[in-house]
Design a protein around this motif. Structure first.
Motif, mmCIF file in Angstrom:
data_model
loop_
_atom_site.group_PDB
_atom_site.id
_atom_site.type_symbol
_atom_site.label_atom_id
_atom_site.label_comp_id
_atom_site.label_asym_id
_atom_site.label_seq_id
_atom_site.Cartn_x
_atom_site.Cartn_y
_atom_site.Cartn_z
ATOM 1 N N LYS A 114 -7.331 -26.606 50.986
ATOM 2 C CA LYS A 114 -5.953 -26.117 51.098
ATOM 3 C C LYS A 114 -5.019 -26.946 50.215
ATOM 4 C CE LYS A 114 -2.321 -25.241 54.538
ATOM 5 N NZ LYS A 114 -2.007 -25.231 55.989
ATOM 6 N N ALA A 115 -5.186 -28.252 50.238
ATOM 7 C CA ALA A 115 -4.354 -29.130 49.408
ATOM 8 C C ALA A 115 -4.580 -28.852 47.919
ATOM 9 C CB ALA A 115 -4.646 -30.592 49.736
ATOM 10 N N GLN A 116 -5.828 -28.628 47.542
ATOM 11 C CA GLN A 116 -6.134 -28.311 46.141
ATOM 12 C C GLN A 116 -5.507 -26.988 45.728
ATOM 13 O OE1 GLN A 116 -10.408 -28.460 46.000
ATOM 14 N NE2 GLN A 116 -10.477 -30.693 46.067
ATOM 15 N N LEU A 117 -5.560 -26.004 46.617
ATOM 16 C CA LEU A 117 -4.955 -24.709 46.308
ATOM 17 C C LEU A 117 -3.449 -24.859 46.136
ATOM 18 C CD1 LEU A 117 -5.365 -21.667 45.889
ATOM 19 C CD2 LEU A 117 -5.091 -21.391 48.364
ATOM 20 N N GLN A 118 -2.812 -25.620 47.014
ATOM 21 C CA GLN A 118 -1.367 -25.838 46.896
ATOM 22 C C GLN A 118 -1.038 -26.533 45.576
ATOM 23 O OE1 GLN A 118 1.247 -24.914 49.344
ATOM 24 N NE2 GLN A 118 2.194 -25.104 47.346
ATOM 25 N N ALA A 119 -1.826 -27.524 45.220
ATOM 26 C CA ALA A 119 -1.581 -28.291 43.993
ATOM 27 C C ALA A 119 -1.892 -27.495 42.724
ATOM 28 C CB ALA A 119 -2.408 -29.577 44.017
ATOM 29 N N SER A 120 -2.656 -26.426 42.854
ATOM 30 C CA SER A 120 -3.081 -25.652 41.681
ATOM 31 C C SER A 120 -1.935 -24.944 40.974
ATOM 32 C CB SER A 120 -4.130 -24.609 42.088
ATOM 33 O OG SER A 120 -3.516 -23.532 42.797
ATOM 34 N N GLY A 121 -0.860 -24.676 41.699
ATOM 35 C CA GLY A 121 0.253 -23.949 41.111
ATOM 36 C C GLY A 121 0.022 -22.451 41.014
ATOM 37 N N ASN A 122 -1.054 -21.945 41.607
ATOM 38 C CA ASN A 122 -1.337 -20.505 41.572
ATOM 39 C C ASN A 122 -0.340 -19.693 42.390
ATOM 40 O OD1 ASN A 122 -3.545 -20.838 39.949
ATOM 41 N ND2 ASN A 122 -5.056 -20.598 41.561
ATOM 42 N N PHE A 123 0.335 -20.345 43.329
ATOM 43 C CA PHE A 123 1.288 -19.656 44.191
ATOM 44 C C PHE A 123 2.641 -20.342 44.093
ATOM 45 C CE2 PHE A 123 -2.835 -18.633 45.941
ATOM 46 C CZ PHE A 123 -2.716 -17.290 46.274
ATOM 47 N N ASP A 124 3.695 -19.544 44.091
ATOM 48 C CA ASP A 124 5.051 -20.087 44.038
ATOM 49 C C ASP A 124 5.519 -20.577 45.404
ATOM 50 O OD1 ASP A 124 5.207 -19.459 41.317
ATOM 51 O OD2 ASP A 124 6.005 -17.456 41.731
ATOM 52 N N SER A 125 4.954 -20.017 46.459
ATOM 53 C CA SER A 125 5.338 -20.374 47.825
ATOM 54 C C SER A 125 4.293 -21.314 48.427
ATOM 55 C CB SER A 125 5.428 -19.112 48.685
ATOM 56 O OG SER A 125 6.407 -18.235 48.168
ATOM 57 N N PRO A 126 4.668 -22.018 49.490
ATOM 58 C CA PRO A 126 3.711 -22.929 50.134
ATOM 59 C C PRO A 126 2.508 -22.189 50.727
ATOM 60 C CG PRO A 126 5.944 -23.279 50.967
ATOM 61 C CD PRO A 126 5.990 -22.056 50.113
ATOM 62 N N ILE A 127 1.392 -22.872 50.776
ATOM 63 C CA ILE A 127 0.189 -22.355 51.424
ATOM 64 C C ILE A 127 0.369 -22.594 52.925
ATOM 65 C CG2 ILE A 127 -2.329 -22.517 51.598
ATOM 66 C CD1 ILE A 127 -1.182 -21.563 48.820
ATOM 67 N N VAL A 128 0.419 -21.514 53.696
ATOM 68 C CA VAL A 128 0.731 -21.619 55.127
ATOM 69 C C VAL A 128 -0.443 -21.249 56.032
ATOM 70 C CG1 VAL A 128 3.210 -21.286 54.779
ATOM 71 C CG2 VAL A 128 1.726 -19.292 55.159
ATOM 72 N N THR A 129 -1.586 -20.959 55.461
ATOM 73 C CA THR A 129 -2.765 -20.660 56.275
ATOM 74 C C THR A 129 -3.019 -21.812 57.233
ATOM 75 O OG1 THR A 129 -3.739 -19.320 54.528
ATOM 76 C CG2 THR A 129 -5.249 -20.207 56.186
ATOM 77 N N SER A 130 -3.208 -21.495 58.503
ATOM 78 C CA SER A 130 -3.472 -22.519 59.516
ATOM 79 C C SER A 130 -4.928 -22.960 59.467
ATOM 80 C CB SER A 130 -3.189 -21.976 60.918
ATOM 81 O OG SER A 130 -1.839 -21.670 61.074
ATOM 82 N N ILE A 131 -5.144 -24.194 59.845
ATOM 83 C CA ILE A 131 -6.492 -24.718 60.067
ATOM 84 C C ILE A 131 -6.502 -25.176 61.519
ATOM 85 C CG2 ILE A 131 -8.170 -26.485 59.441
ATOM 86 C CD1 ILE A 131 -6.832 -26.423 56.598
#
Length: 172
Positions: A114-131
């Motif tokens: 999840k942290a890697q996906l957020q850091a990737s810049g692929n999305f303009d909004s925060p990654i909010v998927t719950s774990i």
């Protein structure tokens, strides 16, 4: 053979089965419900928000052929991880995106991914998927199992918005 279980919620469970089922090392993919407070919930109860359950898929896999990490990476490409209130045309808490983890290793993998996906810049909004820690998984009614095989036209129609988004988002 060493088997392991993964549970993912990403909107309507119909759309989550085929991509996992087609991978080598997957032994079964079951549509069902988890995270609620009613035993053996029905689809009618869940869709009316009476149980607190989320639609999800339970994946049993041979971890000598496919890793949990690769399943998590596939999961991201099947969802909009920036939408906490459902997925695509499926709205509400019963369609929220969640990675349910069974142990510390799965939790570590999911959080790092999840942290890697957020850091990737692929999305303009925060990654909010719950774990979240896994809870009891209840298989859905038989008519939901393998829906894409039993009802290909209905499946194609119900998954069009999802597929259009995913194609646009992940082909960047």
């Amino acid at each position: 053979m060493a088997t392991e279980r993964a549970i993912f919620a990403g909107g309507c469970f119909w759309c989550m089965v085929q991509p996992f089922e087609e991978r080598e090392g997957i032994l079964s993919v079951i549509s069902g419900y988890t995270g609620g407070n009613v035993e053996n919930p029905t689809y009618e109860q869940v869709k009316k928000h009476l149980t607190g359950h989320t639609e999800a898929v339970e994946i049993i896999f041979d971890n000598s052929k496919i890793t949990y990490q690769s399943l998590v990476e596939l999961y991201w490409t099947l969802t909009d991880p920036t939408d906490a209130f459902g997925q695509f045309e499926d709205r509400g808490d019963n369609y929220r995106p969640v990675i349910f983890v069974e142990n510390e290793e799965q939790e570590k993998i999911a959080k790092e991914s999840k942290a890697q996906l957020q850091a990737s810049g692929n999305f303009d909004s925060p990654i909010v998927t719950s774990i979240e820690t896994v809870q009891k998984f209840w298989p859905a009614e038989d008519y939901h199992q393998g829906f894409y095989k039993k009802n290909p036209e209905d499946y194609a129609q119900s998954s069009k918005i999802r597929h259009d988004f995913l194609e646009k988002q992940w082909k960047k």
